[in-house]
Design a protein around this motif. Structure first.
Motif, PDB file in Angstrom:
ATOM      1  N   MET A 155       1.016  -1.216   0.383  1.00  0.00           N
ATOM      2  CA  MET A 155      -0.210   0.091   0.364  1.00  0.00           C
ATOM      3  C   MET A 155       0.635   1.109  -0.092  1.00  0.00           C
ATOM      4  N   LEU A 156       0.529   2.122  -0.929  1.00  0.00           N
ATOM      5  CA  LEU A 156       1.382   3.398  -0.532  1.00  0.00           C
ATOM      6  C   LEU A 156       1.323   4.321   0.403  1.00  0.00           C
ATOM      7  N   GLU A 157       1.765   4.493   0.841  1.00  0.00           N
ATOM      8  CA  GLU A 157       1.560   5.917   2.024  1.00  0.00           C
ATOM      9  C   GLU A 157       3.147   6.869   2.064  1.00  0.00           C
ATOM     10  N   ALA A 158       3.187   7.927   2.091  1.00  0.00           N
ATOM     11  CA  ALA A 158       3.581   8.919   1.955  1.00  0.00           C
ATOM     12  C   ALA A 158       2.925   9.231   3.614  1.00  0.00           C
ATOM     13  N   GLY A 179       4.597  14.494   9.993  1.00  0.00           N
ATOM     14  CA  GLY A 179       4.453  13.390  10.973  1.00  0.00           C
ATOM     15  C   GLY A 179       3.405  12.662  11.449  1.00  0.00           C
ATOM     16  N   SER A 180       3.025  12.472   9.977  1.00  0.00           N
ATOM     17  CA  SER A 180       1.813  11.671   9.811  1.00  0.00           C
ATOM     18  C   SER A 180       1.470  10.788   8.708  1.00  0.00           C
ATOM     19  N   PHE A 181       0.668   9.701   8.760  1.00  0.00           N
ATOM     20  CA  PHE A 181       0.890   9.001   6.921  1.00  0.00           C
ATOM     21  C   PHE A 181      -0.422   9.568   6.675  1.00  0.00           C
ATOM     22  N   MET A 182      -0.111   9.642   5.366  1.00  0.00           N
ATOM     23  CA  MET A 182      -1.339   9.427   4.575  1.00  0.00           C
ATOM     24  C   MET A 182      -1.699   8.409   3.008  1.00  0.00           C
ATOM     25  N   ARG A 183      -2.966   8.055   3.876  1.00  0.00           N
ATOM     26  CA  ARG A 183      -3.182   6.484   2.643  1.00  0.00           C
ATOM     27  C   ARG A 183      -4.074   7.067   1.249  1.00  0.00           C
ATOM     28  N   LEU A 184      -3.833   6.382  -0.012  1.00  0.00           N
ATOM     29  CA  LEU A 184      -4.411   6.974  -0.914  1.00  0.00           C
ATOM     30  C   LEU A 184      -6.195   5.262  -0.427  1.00  0.00           C
TER      31      LEU A 184
END
Length: 127
Positions: free
Chosen positions: A1-4, A8-13
Motif C-alpha cells: 500500500m502506498l503511504e506518504a 509526522g502522520s501518514f496519508m493513505r490512498l
C-alpha cells in the motif's frame, strides 16, 4: 500500500473510481442500481467498494469503451464467487455476454455490459 509521511502522520490512498462518460446519466445510474446492484451516491455508483463516477459525455464521440479501441474491458472486478454474482446479475436483467467460463490462467469469469457498451469482466479464482 502506498503511504506518504506528511508532518509526522501518514496519508493513505484509500479508493479509486473510474469515470465513465455516458450518453444519459439517469439511465446509466438506474442500470447500475437496478441491474448491477450498485447504490447511488451523488454522481457515483458503488457496490462493495467498487465504484464508478458517471458523467454525461459532451458528445457521443467521447463515449469510447476500451473494447472498441483495444479489445479489453473497462475494469476487472474480483468477486468471492463468480457463479453467485452471475446468477444475481442475470436475475436482475443485466446485459451479459456469456455464462461464467473457466480460463486457462486459473480464473472463472464472465462479461457484463452497461447501456453505453462499457464492458466489465467479473471473475474469481477457479475452485
Amino acid at each position: 500500500m502506498l503511504e506518504a509521511k506528511i508532518g509526522g502522520s501518514f496519508m493513505r490512498l484509500n479508493k479509486a473510481s473510474q469515470c465513465l462518460l455516458v450518453s444519459d446519466v439517469g439511465r446509466s445510474q438506474e442500470y447500475f442500481r437496478d441491474q448491477l446492484g450498485f447504490k447511488m451516491e451523488g454522481q457515483f455508483v458503488d457496490r462493495d467498494g467498487v465504484s464508478f463516477l458517471i458523467k454525461k459525455a459532451e458528445n457521443k464521440e467521447l463515449i469510447r469503451p476500451n473494447h472498441t479501441v483495444n479489445g479489453f474491458m473497462e475494469s476487472y472486478i474480483w468477486v468471492d464467487d463468480v457463479d453467485i454474482v452471475y446468477d444475481d446479475l442475470k436475475a436482475r436483467g443485466a446485459i451479459l455476454e456469456s455464462e461464467p467460463i473457466n480460463q486457462a490462467y486459473g480464473m472463472r469469469e464472465f462479461l457484463v455490459y452497461d447501456p453505453d457498451g462499457y464492458r466489465f469482466c467479473i471473475g474469481s479464482p477457479i475452485k
